[in-house]
Design a protein around this motif. Structure first.
Motif, PDB file in Angstrom:
ATOM      1  N   TYR A   1       8.661  -3.910 -13.397  1.00  9.02           N
ATOM      2  CA  TYR A   1       7.521  -4.245 -14.249  1.00  9.02           C
ATOM      3  C   TYR A   1       6.667  -3.030 -14.622  1.00  9.02           C
ATOM      4  N   MET A   2       7.328  -1.891 -14.719  1.00 11.72           N
ATOM      5  CA  MET A   2       6.666  -0.657 -15.148  1.00 11.72           C
ATOM      6  C   MET A   2       5.434  -0.348 -14.296  1.00 11.72           C
ATOM      7  N   ARG A   3       5.531  -0.612 -13.009  1.00 10.12           N
ATOM      8  CA  ARG A   3       4.436  -0.238 -12.106  1.00 10.12           C
ATOM      9  C   ARG A   3       4.479   1.264 -11.848  1.00 10.12           C
ATOM     10  N   MET A   4       3.296   1.880 -11.720  1.00  9.25           N
ATOM     11  CA  MET A   4       3.192   3.337 -11.696  1.00  9.25           C
ATOM     12  C   MET A   4       2.383   3.819 -10.504  1.00  9.25           C
ATOM     13  N   TYR A   5       2.602   5.091 -10.138  1.00 10.67           N
ATOM     14  CA  TYR A   5       1.834   5.674  -9.037  1.00 10.67           C
ATOM     15  C   TYR A   5       1.586   7.153  -9.284  1.00 10.67           C
ATOM     16  N   HIS A   6       0.802   7.742  -8.416  1.00 11.84           N
ATOM     17  CA  HIS A   6       0.337   9.125  -8.585  1.00 11.84           C
ATOM     18  C   HIS A   6       1.340  10.115  -7.996  1.00 11.84           C
ATOM     19  N   PRO A   7       1.469  11.316  -8.587  1.00 12.28           N
ATOM     20  CA  PRO A   7       2.418  12.316  -8.070  1.00 12.28           C
ATOM     21  C   PRO A   7       2.162  12.750  -6.637  1.00 12.28           C
ATOM     22  N   VAL A   8       0.949  12.564  -6.127  1.00 11.71           N
ATOM     23  CA  VAL A   8       0.667  13.005  -4.757  1.00 11.71           C
ATOM     24  C   VAL A   8       1.619  12.337  -3.764  1.00 11.71           C
ATOM     25  N   TYR A   9       2.050  11.114  -4.065  1.00 12.20           N
ATOM     26  CA  TYR A   9       2.970  10.421  -3.161  1.00 12.20           C
ATOM     27  C   TYR A   9       4.280  11.188  -3.023  1.00 12.20           C
ATOM     28  N   LEU A  10       4.774  11.747  -4.111  1.00 10.47           N
ATOM     29  CA  LEU A  10       6.022  12.509  -4.068  1.00 10.47           C
ATOM     30  C   LEU A  10       5.856  13.781  -3.242  1.00 10.47           C
ATOM     31  N   ARG A  11       4.706  14.430  -3.369  1.00 12.99           N
ATOM     32  CA  ARG A  11       4.476  15.644  -2.574  1.00 12.99           C
ATOM     33  C   ARG A  11       4.461  15.318  -1.087  1.00 12.99           C
ATOM     34  N   LEU A  12       3.746  14.265  -0.728  1.00 13.17           N
ATOM     35  CA  LEU A  12       3.700  13.868   0.673  1.00 13.17           C
ATOM     36  C   LEU A  12       5.074  13.464   1.180  1.00 13.17           C
ATOM     37  N   LEU A  13       5.840  12.790   0.351  1.00 10.99           N
ATOM     38  CA  LEU A  13       7.176  12.346   0.751  1.00 10.99           C
ATOM     39  C   LEU A  13       8.119  13.521   0.957  1.00 10.99           C
ATOM     40  N   ARG A  14       8.054  14.505   0.067  1.00  8.99           N
ATOM     41  CA  ARG A  14       8.909  15.689   0.228  1.00  8.99           C
ATOM     42  C   ARG A  14       8.603  16.390   1.542  1.00  8.99           C
ATOM     43  N   GLU A  15       7.336  16.547   1.856  1.00  8.64           N
ATOM     44  CA  GLU A  15       6.947  17.209   3.104  1.00  8.64           C
ATOM     45  C   GLU A  15       7.422  16.412   4.321  1.00  8.64           C
ATOM     46  N   ALA A  16       7.304  15.084   4.238  1.00  9.08           N
ATOM     47  CA  ALA A  16       7.702  14.249   5.379  1.00  9.08           C
ATOM     48  C   ALA A  16       9.214  14.233   5.558  1.00  9.08           C
TER      49      ALA A  16
ATOM     50  N   THR B   1      18.790  -2.148   4.614  1.00  7.75           N
ATOM     51  CA  THR B   1      17.874  -1.053   4.286  1.00  7.75           C
ATOM     52  C   THR B   1      16.494  -1.296   4.878  1.00  7.75           C
ATOM     53  N   ILE B   2      15.692  -0.238   4.880  1.00  9.67           N
ATOM     54  CA  ILE B   2      14.319  -0.283   5.381  1.00  9.67           C
ATOM     55  C   ILE B   2      13.394  -0.187   4.172  1.00  9.67           C
ATOM     56  N   VAL B   3      12.434  -1.091   4.067  1.00 15.05           N
ATOM     57  CA  VAL B   3      11.580  -1.165   2.882  1.00 15.05           C
ATOM     58  C   VAL B   3      10.166  -0.720   3.218  1.00 15.05           C
ATOM     59  N   ALA B   4       9.684   0.264   2.465  1.00 14.11           N
ATOM     60  CA  ALA B   4       8.308   0.735   2.602  1.00 14.11           C
ATOM     61  C   ALA B   4       7.454   0.122   1.500  1.00 14.11           C
ATOM     62  N   PRO B   5       6.169  -0.074   1.742  1.00 11.14           N
ATOM     63  CA  PRO B   5       5.297  -0.606   0.688  1.00 11.14           C
ATOM     64  C   PRO B   5       5.280   0.316  -0.526  1.00 11.14           C
ATOM     65  N   THR B   6       5.227  -0.280  -1.692  1.00 16.18           N
ATOM     66  CA  THR B   6       5.174   0.519  -2.902  1.00 16.18           C
ATOM     67  C   THR B   6       3.819   1.207  -3.046  1.00 16.18           C
ATOM     68  N   PRO B   7       3.800   2.429  -3.561  1.00 11.41           N
ATOM     69  CA  PRO B   7       2.525   3.089  -3.834  1.00 11.41           C
ATOM     70  C   PRO B   7       1.944   2.726  -5.193  1.00 11.41           C
ATOM     71  N   ASP B   8       2.525   1.735  -5.877  1.00 11.10           N
ATOM     72  CA  ASP B   8       2.084   1.388  -7.224  1.00 11.10           C
ATOM     73  C   ASP B   8       0.609   1.031  -7.222  1.00 11.10           C
ATOM     74  N   CYS B   9      -0.065   1.446  -8.273  1.00  9.83           N
ATOM     75  CA  CYS B   9      -1.528   1.419  -8.292  1.00  9.83           C
ATOM     76  C   CYS B   9      -2.121   0.163  -8.917  1.00  9.83           C
ATOM     77  N   PHE B  10      -1.304  -0.808  -9.264  1.00 11.89           N
ATOM     78  CA  PHE B  10      -1.815  -2.019  -9.892  1.00 11.89           C
ATOM     79  C   PHE B  10      -2.767  -2.772  -8.964  1.00 11.89           C
ATOM     80  N   HIS B  11      -2.448  -2.787  -7.671  1.00 15.05           N
ATOM     81  CA  HIS B  11      -3.243  -3.572  -6.728  1.00 15.05           C
ATOM     82  C   HIS B  11      -4.297  -2.738  -5.998  1.00 15.05           C
ATOM     83  N   ARG B  12      -4.645  -1.582  -6.510  1.00 16.43           N
ATOM     84  CA  ARG B  12      -5.685  -0.779  -5.866  1.00 16.43           C
ATOM     85  C   ARG B  12      -7.034  -1.501  -5.954  1.00 16.43           C
TER      86      ARG B  12
END
Length: 456
Positions: free
Chosen positions: A235-250, A182-193
């Motif tokens: 580990y219950m890492r979370m991210y913003h819905p904007v990532y899903l919108r961008l992903l759907r478009e892409a 598989t191909i792994v993309a960086p997580t959009p999780d916001c813990f390390h912002r």
């Protein structure tokens, strides 16, 4: 009434268990010091053990229970169905519960999802989704698409295909020789912002790497698979819905399927019925399980579009039919439990009540953000996580060998609360019937457990 289990019987039950049962996600040697707890009944948020001790199930028994243990409405539906039809194969046959459930799911899930395929559990649903996407492209004459893009820190189950598209080392490293490439993309999780960066800005910035991977690999990629908003086992890492919108478009631009794994986050967990709603997006394939039956019976549903379904619809001699089956596909008992669960959503203001409970959880845990050994308190709806850390300023975690989360787990059990941390992440994912008073008790016990576990 449930029979009272004498202490002697409790000890006997534990001894019998340890002589024949291999427990999941468990180092069995741990039970030499901390034996399993025999549960004799459940009611609402409560579990009761053989000694009569009661525990608030603050994690919904691994995220499956929505409306409490022994819910009278769901229990009655399952009992009635058991007297009528317990099971029939779904190949060449059908029955009212599976048709009614499919109609209901098509009606309430994001727009465009029109066909339901059933499996037995969440991991099996992921296997269905991966095979369905791959087989779709093959049936359309596109033979180069054989790979999947997944997110770092993701978890999609523990069968081999599901492990392949997950990327948590603990789960997959030992089985790596058996897994798909598989191909792994960086997580959009916001813990390390970075300090001062919003969830939205961080998740948006992280999407650039996904865009690059899609541009580079689109011709060999069947689908991108994600857990919308919350990487639960990660580990219950979370991210913003904007990532899903961008992903759907892409995914649309690059002609790649989007698979949404809402097995853990569906049915109101993140604040909306389905997490994808918060991004106003619809996947090509949606995987559901866990809360689907209210925690009663194993059942999974994979929903997809007419476009994907049509690629498999042809004369028999074309040999394009989808090749997947489970003996218990569309089990009537599971379907009736799911229908009863959806009835509760339909007849009660569950999402609205959950918003009040989520606000209560947020208020009760707000001060923990200032705890010297809590790196972050994060939340999406009815999922809230508190991450313990050794050095808050340097974001240095505790050594995993110290098992500080286990100390919280054991302390909480002694206080009548079931918490089962993910490493050093203490999380709450309670049944929706929990009260504000019960939540206050859970948070107080979690706070005390964190204090105890981080004392030295």
């Amino acid at each position: 009434m449930y029979p009272v289990t004498p202490i002697a019987m409790k000890s006997s039950l534990v001894d019998r268990d340890l002589s024949v049962v291999w427990h999941p996600c468990t180092q069995m040697k741990d039970h030499e010091a901390f034996p399993p707890i025999p549960i004799r009944r459940g009611e609402g948020v409560w579990l009761e053990d053989a000694d009569g001790n009661r525990y608030i199930d603050a994690i919904s028994s691994w995220w499956v229970n929505l409306f409490g243990h022994a819910n009278p409405k769901i229990s009655a539906a399952v009992k009635e169905q058991a007297d009528r039809l317990e099971h029939v194969l779904l190949a060449g046959f059908t029955h009212e519960p599976v048709v009614a459930l499919s109609e209901r799911l098509v009606a309430i899930t994001p727009a465009g999802l029109s066909r339901c395929f059933y499996a037995d559990n969440g991991s099996s649903a992921i296997e269905v989704a991966l095979k369905m996407s791959f087989h779709y492209w093959r049936n359309r004459g596109v033979h180069g698409k054989t790979r999947f893009i997944t997110l770092d820190n993701s978890y999609h189950g523990e069968t081999l295909g599901a492990l392949s598209v997950g990327n948590i080392a603990l789960y997959r490293e030992i089985y790596a020789p058996l897994l798909l490439d598989t191909i792994v993309a960086p997580t959009p999780d916001c813990f390390h912002r970075e300090p001062g960066v919003s969830w939205e800005a961080h998740s948006r910035a992280k999407f650039s790497a996904m865009e690059t991977l899609l541009e580079r690999h689109a011709e060999e990629v069947c689908a991108v698979i994600v857990e919308p908003l919350v990487q639960c086992a990660g580990y219950m890492r979370m991210y913003h819905p904007v990532y899903l919108r961008l992903l759907r478009e892409a995914c649309d631009r690059y002609n790649v399927h989007l698979i949404a794994d809402e097995i853990a986050v569906g049915f109101g967990r993140t604040g909306t019925m389905f997490a994808c709603e918060q991004a106003d997006t619809s996947p090509d394939i949606l995987c559901l399980s866990k809360g689907l039956t209210g925690g009663y019976l194993p059942l999974a549903a994979v929903l997809t579009t007419d476009e994907i379904f049509s690629a498999f619809y042809d004369d028999y001699d074309k040999l394009v039919a989808f090749l997947h089956s489970h003996s218990y596909t569309g089990n009537p008992l599971g379907c009736r439990a799911a229908l009863a669960t959806l009835d509760i959503f339909a007849h009660q203001p569950v999402i609205e009540t959950n918003a009040e409970l989520a606000h209560c959880m947020r208020a009760l845990t707000a001060d923990l953000a200032d705890h010297p050994h809590v790196a972050e308190v994060r939340q999406h709806g009815m999922i809230l996580a508190m991450e313990m850390i050794r050095d808050k300023r340097a974001r240095e975690p505790y050594p995993w060998q110290e098992r500080r989360g286990l100390a919280v787990y054991r302390y909480a059990l002694g206080q009548g609360v079931l918490l089962r941390p993910l490493g050093d992440v203490i999380y709450l994912m309670p049944p929706y019937v929990i009260t504000a008073e019960q939540l206050a008790r859970v948070v107080e016990v979690a706070r005390q457990g964190i204090d105890l576990a981080t004392r030295h």
